[in-house]
Design a protein around this motif. Structure first.
Motif, mmCIF file in Angstrom:
data_model
loop_
_atom_site.group_PDB
_atom_site.id
_atom_site.type_symbol
_atom_site.label_atom_id
_atom_site.label_comp_id
_atom_site.label_asym_id
_atom_site.label_seq_id
_atom_site.Cartn_x
_atom_site.Cartn_y
_atom_site.Cartn_z
ATOM 1 N N ASN A 79 0.837 -1.196 0.000
ATOM 2 C CA ASN A 79 0.000 0.000 0.000
ATOM 3 C C ASN A 79 0.878 1.254 0.000
ATOM 4 O O ASN A 79 1.642 1.477 0.950
ATOM 5 N N PRO A 80 0.765 2.094 -1.023
ATOM 6 C CA PRO A 80 1.656 3.251 -1.112
ATOM 7 C C PRO A 80 1.461 4.272 0.005
ATOM 8 O O PRO A 80 2.431 4.856 0.489
ATOM 9 N N ALA A 81 0.242 4.489 0.446
ATOM 10 C CA ALA A 81 -0.005 5.465 1.518
ATOM 11 C C ALA A 81 0.659 5.011 2.814
ATOM 12 O O ALA A 81 1.308 5.802 3.510
ATOM 13 N N SER A 82 0.529 3.736 3.132
ATOM 14 C CA SER A 82 1.164 3.197 4.336
ATOM 15 C C SER A 82 2.672 3.260 4.224
ATOM 16 O O SER A 82 3.362 3.619 5.176
ATOM 17 N N TYR A 83 3.198 2.914 3.053
ATOM 18 C CA TYR A 83 4.639 2.902 2.855
ATOM 19 C C TYR A 83 5.229 4.302 3.030
ATOM 20 O O TYR A 83 6.255 4.478 3.684
ATOM 21 N N THR A 87 7.864 5.112 5.994
ATOM 22 C CA THR A 87 9.252 5.313 5.569
ATOM 23 C C THR A 87 9.621 6.755 5.241
ATOM 24 O O THR A 87 10.780 7.048 5.006
ATOM 25 N N LYS A 88 8.629 7.644 5.157
ATOM 26 C CA LYS A 88 8.882 9.063 4.856
ATOM 27 C C LYS A 88 9.601 9.227 3.514
ATOM 28 O O LYS A 88 10.621 9.878 3.400
ATOM 29 N N THR A 89 9.044 8.668 2.479
ATOM 30 C CA THR A 89 9.652 8.687 1.159
ATOM 31 C C THR A 89 8.775 9.418 0.153
ATOM 32 O O THR A 89 7.720 9.922 0.503
ATOM 33 N N HIS A 90 9.226 9.435 -1.098
ATOM 34 C CA HIS A 90 8.489 10.078 -2.197
ATOM 35 C C HIS A 90 8.063 9.016 -3.204
ATOM 36 O O HIS A 90 8.886 8.219 -3.645
ATOM 37 N N LEU A 91 6.815 9.040 -3.594
ATOM 38 C CA LEU A 91 6.304 8.145 -4.621
ATOM 39 C C LEU A 91 6.707 8.689 -5.988
ATOM 40 O O LEU A 91 6.523 9.866 -6.273
ATOM 41 N N ASN A 92 7.266 7.821 -6.832
ATOM 42 C CA ASN A 92 7.611 8.207 -8.197
ATOM 43 C C ASN A 92 6.619 7.496 -9.128
ATOM 44 O O ASN A 92 6.821 6.332 -9.490
ATOM 45 N N LEU A 93 5.550 8.188 -9.477
ATOM 46 C CA LEU A 93 4.510 7.593 -10.323
ATOM 47 C C LEU A 93 5.001 7.279 -11.727
ATOM 48 O O LEU A 93 4.543 6.318 -12.346
ATOM 49 N N LYS A 94 5.933 8.073 -12.241
ATOM 50 C CA LYS A 94 6.436 7.835 -13.594
ATOM 51 C C LYS A 94 7.130 6.488 -13.724
ATOM 52 O O LYS A 94 7.076 5.870 -14.781
ATOM 53 N N LEU A 95 7.786 6.034 -12.658
ATOM 54 C CA LEU A 95 8.474 4.745 -12.696
ATOM 55 C C LEU A 95 7.610 3.589 -12.203
ATOM 56 O O LEU A 95 7.945 2.435 -12.416
ATOM 57 N N SER A 96 6.513 3.896 -11.526
ATOM 58 C CA SER A 96 5.608 2.855 -11.032
ATOM 59 C C SER A 96 4.850 2.248 -12.204
ATOM 60 O O SER A 96 4.599 2.913 -13.203
ATOM 61 N N GLY A 97 4.512 0.974 -12.056
ATOM 62 C CA GLY A 97 3.738 0.343 -13.118
ATOM 63 C C GLY A 97 3.835 -1.167 -13.073
ATOM 64 O O GLY A 97 4.368 -1.748 -12.128
ATOM 65 N N ILE A 98 3.317 -1.778 -14.109
ATOM 66 C CA ILE A 98 3.290 -3.235 -14.203
ATOM 67 C C ILE A 98 4.661 -3.733 -14.655
ATOM 68 O O ILE A 98 5.223 -3.243 -15.637
ATOM 69 N N ARG A 99 5.191 -4.689 -13.931
ATOM 70 C CA ARG A 99 6.498 -5.293 -14.220
ATOM 71 C C ARG A 99 6.302 -6.524 -15.110
ATOM 72 O O ARG A 99 5.170 -6.978 -15.326
ATOM 73 N N PRO A 100 7.406 -7.087 -15.609
ATOM 74 C CA PRO A 100 7.304 -8.267 -16.476
ATOM 75 C C PRO A 100 6.550 -9.446 -15.864
ATOM 76 O O PRO A 100 5.992 -10.269 -16.584
ATOM 77 N N ASN A 101 6.471 -9.503 -14.520
ATOM 78 C CA ASN A 101 5.725 -10.597 -13.883
ATOM 79 C C ASN A 101 4.219 -10.345 -13.867
ATOM 80 O O ASN A 101 3.454 -11.127 -13.330
ATOM 81 N N GLY A 102 3.790 -9.211 -14.447
ATOM 82 C CA GLY A 102 2.369 -8.896 -14.528
ATOM 83 C C GLY A 102 1.796 -8.208 -13.312
ATOM 84 O O GLY A 102 0.596 -7.951 -13.244
ATOM 85 N N LYS A 103 2.639 -7.870 -12.336
ATOM 86 C CA LYS A 103 2.163 -7.234 -11.103
ATOM 87 C C LYS A 103 2.551 -5.762 -11.077
ATOM 88 O O LYS A 103 3.572 -5.362 -11.603
ATOM 89 N N TRP A 104 1.691 -4.962 -10.440
ATOM 90 C CA TRP A 104 1.942 -3.534 -10.280
ATOM 91 C C TRP A 104 2.919 -3.323 -9.132
ATOM 92 O O TRP A 104 2.742 -3.863 -8.046
ATOM 93 N N TYR A 105 3.929 -2.515 -9.380
ATOM 94 C CA TYR A 105 4.886 -2.117 -8.343
ATOM 95 C C TYR A 105 4.891 -0.602 -8.222
ATOM 96 O O TYR A 105 4.942 0.099 -9.231
ATOM 97 N N TRP A 106 4.862 -0.132 -7.000
ATOM 98 C CA TRP A 106 5.043 1.280 -6.704
ATOM 99 C C TRP A 106 6.530 1.525 -6.556
ATOM 100 O O TRP A 106 7.245 0.710 -5.995
#
Length: 117
Positions: A79-83, A87-106
């Protein structure tokens, strides 16, 4: 727990474990593991299994600086909001997306000026 036990836990809670090309495992029996690599000046973390995400965050900050990297990048299915809250980090939406395994990664990033001194 042994590394094999942490990997079983990861596979049960996330997905089958597969160490991607170029990644290494940092393992601590009482904390878990992270899979990481250095690419250009970026310290990247892929798979992680831990009961203490703050510990690995701080340890990763130190490694990032020691290796002369300017960015710490983490990929997660969590969950990105929890993460962000934990962790006090920044979400990079441009790099987030579906990986070769077919799963979404933030994708989350910290920059050199934010890392522990």
């Amino acid at each position: 727990m042994q590394l094999r036990d942490w990997i079983k836990k990861y596979a049960k809670e996330a997905e089958p474990f597969n160490l991607a090309d170029g990644f290494k495992i940092h393992f601590e029996q009482d904390k878990g593991f992270i899979c990481y690599r250095v690419k250009d000046d970026i310290f990247e973390i892929d798979h992680t299994c831990t009961t203490d995400i703050r510990y690995f965050r701080d340890m990763s900050f130190r490694l990032t600086k020691e290796l002369g990297c300017h960015t710490l990048r983490v990929m997660t299915m969590r969950n990105p909001a929890s993460y962000v809250r934990v962790t006090k980090t920044h979400l990079n939406l441009k790099l987030s997306g579906i990986r070769p395994n077919g799963k979404w990664y933030w994708v989350f990033e910290w920059y050199a000026e934010e890392l522990i001194k």
